[in-house]
Write a protein that holds these residues in place. Structure first.
Motif, PDB file in Angstrom:
ATOM      1  N   TYR A   1      -0.851  15.499 -16.011  1.00 35.00           N
ATOM      2  CA  TYR A   1      -0.614  14.089 -16.343  1.00 35.00           C
ATOM      3  C   TYR A   1      -1.418  13.188 -15.417  1.00 35.00           C
ATOM      4  CZ  TYR A   1       1.663   9.590 -16.855  1.00 35.00           C
ATOM      5  OH  TYR A   1       1.898   8.261 -17.058  1.00 35.00           O
ATOM      6  N   ASN A   2      -2.177  12.290 -15.991  1.00 34.58           N
ATOM      7  CA  ASN A   2      -2.980  11.372 -15.197  1.00 34.58           C
ATOM      8  C   ASN A   2      -3.208  10.088 -15.997  1.00 34.58           C
ATOM      9  OD1 ASN A   2      -4.728  10.046 -13.526  1.00 34.58           O
ATOM     10  ND2 ASN A   2      -6.443  11.441 -13.848  1.00 34.58           N
ATOM     11  N   PRO A   3      -2.449   9.047 -15.719  1.00 39.22           N
ATOM     12  CA  PRO A   3      -2.614   7.800 -16.469  1.00 39.22           C
ATOM     13  C   PRO A   3      -3.844   6.990 -16.046  1.00 39.22           C
ATOM     14  CG  PRO A   3      -0.970   7.503 -14.781  1.00 39.22           C
ATOM     15  CD  PRO A   3      -1.383   8.957 -14.733  1.00 39.22           C
ATOM     16  N   ALA A   4      -4.481   7.349 -14.947  1.00 37.01           N
ATOM     17  CA  ALA A   4      -5.553   6.538 -14.368  1.00 37.01           C
ATOM     18  C   ALA A   4      -6.663   6.160 -15.358  1.00 37.01           C
ATOM     19  CB  ALA A   4      -6.142   7.233 -13.144  1.00 37.01           C
ATOM     20  N   PRO A   5      -7.163   7.064 -16.184  1.00 34.54           N
ATOM     21  CA  PRO A   5      -8.274   6.680 -17.066  1.00 34.54           C
ATOM     22  C   PRO A   5      -7.953   5.544 -18.037  1.00 34.54           C
ATOM     23  CG  PRO A   5      -8.089   9.068 -16.961  1.00 34.54           C
ATOM     24  CD  PRO A   5      -6.872   8.493 -16.276  1.00 34.54           C
ATOM     25  N   GLY A   6      -6.707   5.321 -18.373  1.00 33.81           N
ATOM     26  CA  GLY A   6      -6.362   4.279 -19.329  1.00 33.81           C
ATOM     27  C   GLY A   6      -5.842   2.984 -18.726  1.00 33.81           C
ATOM     28  N   LEU A   7      -5.735   2.912 -17.420  1.00 30.91           N
ATOM     29  CA  LEU A   7      -5.124   1.730 -16.798  1.00 30.91           C
ATOM     30  C   LEU A   7      -5.912   0.449 -17.043  1.00 30.91           C
ATOM     31  CD1 LEU A   7      -3.857   3.193 -13.402  1.00 30.91           C
ATOM     32  CD2 LEU A   7      -2.537   2.711 -15.479  1.00 30.91           C
ATOM     33  N   GLU A   8      -7.219   0.524 -17.091  1.00 31.45           N
ATOM     34  CA  GLU A   8      -8.052  -0.662 -17.320  1.00 31.45           C
ATOM     35  C   GLU A   8      -7.791  -1.273 -18.697  1.00 31.45           C
ATOM     36  OE1 GLU A   8     -10.240  -1.948 -15.079  1.00 31.45           O
ATOM     37  OE2 GLU A   8     -10.279  -0.323 -13.611  1.00 31.45           O
ATOM     38  N   GLN A   9      -7.331  -0.474 -19.667  1.00 34.69           N
ATOM     39  CA  GLN A   9      -7.102  -0.959 -21.028  1.00 34.69           C
ATOM     40  C   GLN A   9      -5.728  -1.587 -21.237  1.00 34.69           C
ATOM     41  OE1 GLN A   9      -8.607   2.441 -20.881  1.00 34.69           O
ATOM     42  NE2 GLN A   9     -10.467   1.223 -20.772  1.00 34.69           N
ATOM     43  N   VAL A  10      -4.843  -1.480 -20.259  1.00 35.61           N
ATOM     44  CA  VAL A  10      -3.497  -2.043 -20.416  1.00 35.61           C
ATOM     45  C   VAL A  10      -3.608  -3.560 -20.520  1.00 35.61           C
ATOM     46  CG1 VAL A  10      -1.236  -2.349 -19.316  1.00 35.61           C
ATOM     47  CG2 VAL A  10      -2.402  -0.136 -19.195  1.00 35.61           C
ATOM     48  N   GLN A  11      -3.067  -4.114 -21.604  1.00 30.44           N
ATOM     49  CA  GLN A  11      -3.128  -5.560 -21.815  1.00 30.44           C
ATOM     50  C   GLN A  11      -1.799  -6.253 -21.507  1.00 30.44           C
ATOM     51  OE1 GLN A  11      -4.765  -6.526 -25.645  1.00 30.44           O
ATOM     52  NE2 GLN A  11      -6.324  -4.926 -25.470  1.00 30.44           N
ATOM     53  N   ALA A  12      -0.734  -5.506 -21.505  1.00 31.82           N
ATOM     54  CA  ALA A  12       0.591  -6.072 -21.270  1.00 31.82           C
ATOM     55  C   ALA A  12       0.750  -6.493 -19.809  1.00 31.82           C
ATOM     56  CB  ALA A  12       1.665  -5.044 -21.618  1.00 31.82           C
ATOM     57  N   THR A  13       1.657  -7.412 -19.586  1.00 29.59           N
ATOM     58  CA  THR A  13       2.050  -7.763 -18.229  1.00 29.59           C
ATOM     59  C   THR A  13       2.963  -6.646 -17.736  1.00 29.59           C
ATOM     60  OG1 THR A  13       1.917 -10.107 -18.753  1.00 29.59           O
ATOM     61  CG2 THR A  13       3.184  -9.501 -16.802  1.00 29.59           C
ATOM     62  N   VAL A  14       2.667  -6.119 -16.565  1.00 33.36           N
ATOM     63  CA  VAL A  14       3.376  -4.947 -16.059  1.00 33.36           C
ATOM     64  C   VAL A  14       3.996  -5.233 -14.693  1.00 33.36           C
ATOM     65  CG1 VAL A  14       3.106  -2.544 -15.290  1.00 33.36           C
ATOM     66  CG2 VAL A  14       1.816  -3.368 -17.276  1.00 33.36           C
ATOM     67  N   LEU A  15       5.250  -4.879 -14.577  1.00 27.21           N
ATOM     68  CA  LEU A  15       5.924  -4.870 -13.283  1.00 27.21           C
ATOM     69  C   LEU A  15       6.224  -3.409 -12.980  1.00 27.21           C
ATOM     70  CD1 LEU A  15       7.319  -6.244 -10.852  1.00 27.21           C
ATOM     71  CD2 LEU A  15       9.409  -6.306 -12.250  1.00 27.21           C
ATOM     72  N   ALA A  16       5.467  -2.833 -12.073  1.00 25.46           N
ATOM     73  CA  ALA A  16       5.718  -1.457 -11.663  1.00 25.46           C
ATOM     74  C   ALA A  16       6.721  -1.499 -10.521  1.00 25.46           C
ATOM     75  CB  ALA A  16       4.431  -0.788 -11.203  1.00 25.46           C
ATOM     76  N   VAL A  17       7.760  -0.687 -10.623  1.00 24.10           N
ATOM     77  CA  VAL A  17       8.822  -0.686  -9.624  1.00 24.10           C
ATOM     78  C   VAL A  17       8.838   0.670  -8.927  1.00 24.10           C
ATOM     79  CG1 VAL A  17      11.311  -0.899  -9.250  1.00 24.10           C
ATOM     80  CG2 VAL A  17      10.182  -2.321 -10.984  1.00 24.10           C
ATOM     81  N   ASN A  18       8.844   0.627  -7.610  1.00 20.00           N
ATOM     82  CA  ASN A  18       8.984   1.837  -6.815  1.00 20.00           C
ATOM     83  C   ASN A  18       9.927   1.512  -5.665  1.00 20.00           C
ATOM     84  OD1 ASN A  18       8.583   4.487  -6.059  1.00 20.00           O
ATOM     85  ND2 ASN A  18       6.613   4.156  -5.100  1.00 20.00           N
ATOM     86  N   ALA A  19      10.422   2.530  -5.025  1.00 20.63           N
ATOM     87  CA  ALA A  19      11.334   2.344  -3.897  1.00 20.63           C
ATOM     88  C   ALA A  19      10.678   2.851  -2.618  1.00 20.63           C
ATOM     89  CB  ALA A  19      12.641   3.099  -4.152  1.00 20.63           C
ATOM     90  N   ALA A  20      10.927   2.152  -1.540  1.00 19.93           N
ATOM     91  CA  ALA A  20      10.353   2.548  -0.256  1.00 19.93           C
ATOM     92  C   ALA A  20      10.808   3.942   0.159  1.00 19.93           C
ATOM     93  CB  ALA A  20      10.721   1.530   0.820  1.00 19.93           C
ATOM     94  N   ASP A  21      11.975   4.372  -0.341  1.00 19.17           N
ATOM     95  CA  ASP A  21      12.472   5.704   0.004  1.00 19.17           C
ATOM     96  C   ASP A  21      12.333   6.685  -1.163  1.00 19.17           C
ATOM     97  OD1 ASP A  21      14.440   4.489  -1.550  1.00 19.17           O
ATOM     98  OD2 ASP A  21      16.101   5.065  -0.245  1.00 19.17           O
ATOM     99  N   ASP A  22      11.409   6.417  -2.086  1.00 16.06           N
ATOM    100  CA  ASP A  22      11.199   7.314  -3.223  1.00 16.06           C
ATOM    101  C   ASP A  22      10.601   8.622  -2.730  1.00 16.06           C
ATOM    102  OD1 ASP A  22      10.024   8.657  -5.523  1.00 16.06           O
ATOM    103  OD2 ASP A  22      10.356   6.791  -6.607  1.00 16.06           O
ATOM    104  N   GLU A  23      11.316   9.705  -3.006  1.00 19.50           N
ATOM    105  CA  GLU A  23      10.892  11.022  -2.536  1.00 19.50           C
ATOM    106  C   GLU A  23       9.825  11.637  -3.444  1.00 19.50           C
ATOM    107  OE1 GLU A  23      15.346  10.470  -1.743  1.00 19.50           O
ATOM    108  OE2 GLU A  23      14.035  10.246  -3.469  1.00 19.50           O
ATOM    109  N   ARG A  24       9.811  11.283  -4.721  1.00 13.40           N
ATOM    110  CA  ARG A  24       8.825  11.858  -5.647  1.00 13.40           C
ATOM    111  C   ARG A  24       7.508  11.110  -5.603  1.00 13.40           C
ATOM    112  NH1 ARG A  24      12.405  13.185 -11.064  1.00 13.40           N
ATOM    113  NH2 ARG A  24      14.192  13.963  -9.888  1.00 13.40           N
TER     114      ARG A  24
END
Length: 172
Positions: free
Chosen positions: A91-114
């Motif tokens: 799995y690798n979303p990187a090649p398609g990131l430039e094409q994303v047109q939607a407004t995106v809020l990516a959420v992560n946690a400072a203590d995210d183990e994964r």
């Protein structure tokens, strides 16, 4: 998929595949390692260091917590389990990131183990999302590591702001 995240996923599937009770997927009943592997992965990659220290500040309480997790009803099928975890291979979303047109809020946690933020992977990826930003939930005794991103109370204000400010497309 890389680093410790992939290594743990790989170990998770290897524990089940190498269990003699797995019988190359032709088991009469789920191999016992499946329950332990599943509980192990959940504890290792979801829950938050500070939160676990709060609920299990002694060895006895930690043992009780593990015993409780292992005693939970368990209905997973080993072949389904292996398929689900192996599905992230490659799995690798990187090649398609430039094409994303939607407004995106990516959420992560400072203590995210994964997806630990100290790797910088999410920050670098979000630089390629034209209308995207990253919100990092600060670690606390109330967060639960990887599971924190599933709890909107930690990012409710940021999500409300995004919903109010995101450009609207004309409906067709």
């Amino acid at each position: 998929m890389s680093g410790r995240n992939w290594m743990l996923r790989r170990m998770l599937t290897e524990m089940v595949r190498n269990d003699p009770e797995y019988q190359d997927g032709n088991y009469p009943s789920p191999p016992r390692s499946l329950r332990i592997a599943s509980a192990f992965f959940a504890l290792a990659t979801n829950g938050g260091t500070l939160a676990y220290q709060k609920v299990a500040p002694t060895m006895e309480l930690a043992d009780n917590y593990v015993d409780t997790q292992l005693a939970q009803p368990f209905t997973l099928d080993a072949n389904d389990f292996l398929y689900q975890w192996a599905a992230s291979r490659g799995y690798n979303p990187a090649p398609g990131l430039e094409q994303v047109q939607a407004t995106v809020l990516a959420v992560n946690a400072a203590d995210d183990e994964r997806y630990p933020p100290e790797t910088g992977l999410m920050e670098r990826a979000m630089q390629h999302v034209r209308h995207g930003r990253l919100f990092l939930i600060p670690a606390s005794e109330d967060t639960c590591g990887h599971g924190s991103s599933g709890l909107a109370r930690f990012y409710k204000a940021e999500l409300q702001e995004l919903l109010l400010s995101a450009p609207r497309r004309a409906s067709m």
